[in-house]
Design a protein around this motif. Structure first.
Motif, PDB file in Angstrom:
ATOM      1  N   THR A  37       0.854  -1.189   0.000  1.00 24.81           N
ATOM      2  CA  THR A  37       0.000   0.000   0.000  1.00 24.81           C
ATOM      3  C   THR A  37       0.883   1.229   0.000  1.00 24.81           C
ATOM      4  OG1 THR A  37      -1.715  -1.167   1.253  1.00 24.81           O
ATOM      5  CG2 THR A  37      -1.806   1.242   1.261  1.00 24.81           C
ATOM      6  N   GLU A  39       1.221   5.480   0.090  1.00 20.86           N
ATOM      7  CA  GLU A  39       0.643   6.775   0.448  1.00 20.86           C
ATOM      8  C   GLU A  39       1.313   7.815  -0.442  1.00 20.86           C
ATOM      9  OE1 GLU A  39       1.885   7.125   4.479  1.00 20.86           O
ATOM     10  OE2 GLU A  39       0.860   5.285   5.071  1.00 20.86           O
ATOM     11  N   ASP A  41       1.514  11.951  -1.067  1.00 22.13           N
ATOM     12  CA  ASP A  41       1.181  13.272  -0.542  1.00 22.13           C
ATOM     13  C   ASP A  41       1.908  14.353  -1.328  1.00 22.13           C
ATOM     14  OD1 ASP A  41      -0.353  12.368   1.768  1.00 22.13           O
ATOM     15  OD2 ASP A  41       1.571  11.665   2.542  1.00 22.13           O
ATOM     16  N   ALA A  58      -3.375  15.136   0.279  1.00 16.83           N
ATOM     17  CA  ALA A  58      -3.119  13.697   0.368  1.00 16.83           C
ATOM     18  C   ALA A  58      -4.102  12.945  -0.517  1.00 16.83           C
ATOM     19  CB  ALA A  58      -3.248  13.214   1.802  1.00 16.83           C
ATOM     20  N   THR A  60      -5.882   9.299  -1.659  1.00 17.31           N
ATOM     21  CA  THR A  60      -6.285   8.066  -1.004  1.00 17.31           C
ATOM     22  C   THR A  60      -5.168   7.038  -1.169  1.00 17.31           C
ATOM     23  OG1 THR A  60      -8.597   8.549  -1.516  1.00 17.31           O
ATOM     24  CG2 THR A  60      -8.060   6.266  -0.958  1.00 17.31           C
ATOM     25  N   ASP A  61      -4.852   6.289  -0.105  1.00 20.75           N
ATOM     26  CA  ASP A  61      -3.821   5.246  -0.202  1.00 20.75           C
ATOM     27  C   ASP A  61      -4.152   4.305  -1.353  1.00 20.75           C
ATOM     28  OD1 ASP A  61      -2.781   6.454   2.027  1.00 20.75           O
ATOM     29  OD2 ASP A  61      -3.129   4.760   3.371  1.00 20.75           O
ATOM     30  N   THR A  87       6.189   9.878  -1.209  1.00 24.63           N
ATOM     31  CA  THR A  87       5.498   8.598  -1.105  1.00 24.63           C
ATOM     32  C   THR A  87       5.896   7.936   0.204  1.00 24.63           C
ATOM     33  OG1 THR A  87       7.241   7.478  -2.389  1.00 24.63           O
ATOM     34  CG2 THR A  87       5.290   8.244  -3.595  1.00 24.63           C
ATOM     35  N   GLY A  89       4.539   4.486   3.130  1.00 23.99           N
ATOM     36  CA  GLY A  89       3.890   3.195   3.232  1.00 23.99           C
ATOM     37  C   GLY A  89       4.875   2.071   2.959  1.00 23.99           C
TER      38      GLY A  89
END
Length: 109
Positions: A37, A39, A41, A58, A60-61, A87, A89
């Motif tokens: 997953t 992330e 931003d 941000a 959505t993941d 990025t 996660g």
């Protein structure tokens, strides 16, 4: 263009020449994701050294191919001079593109 991140990364910032207080729109396209997953931003900076996440910046993941559009929550949201993508996660081989547009004048929300 496309960017490939094998793990969490801060991209090289772009210089937009000045801060603007009229909000933004941003677009994400994820072409592929190896696993995990991610992330994604949008961050900004006044000096190209100290960066912070942009309010409402941000996405959505993501866990696979996707597209998304986001916008500032305020017509007077400030985006500072330097902008980059961060990025995070736990993931492998994220291939994506982000476009951000800083508004040049007030807009209706």
């Amino acid at each position: 263009g496309k960017q490939t991140d094998a793990s969490a990364t801060n991209s090289t910032a772009i210089d937009t020449t000045a801060s603007a207080s009229f909000g933004f729109q941003a677009y994400l396209q994820v072409f592929s994701l190896g696993s995990g997953t991610a992330e994604i931003d949008i961050q900004d900076s006044a000096d190209n050294v100290s960066f912070a996440n942009i309010t409402s910046g941000a996405f959505t993941d993501v866990t696979g191919s996707t597209v998304e559009r986001i916008q500032s929550s305020s017509a007077t949201g400030t985006v500072r001079r330097y902008v980059r993508v961060a990025t995070g996660g736990t993931f492998t081989n994220l291939v994506f593109a982000v476009i951000i547009t800083k508004n040049k004048a007030l807009r209706a929300i």
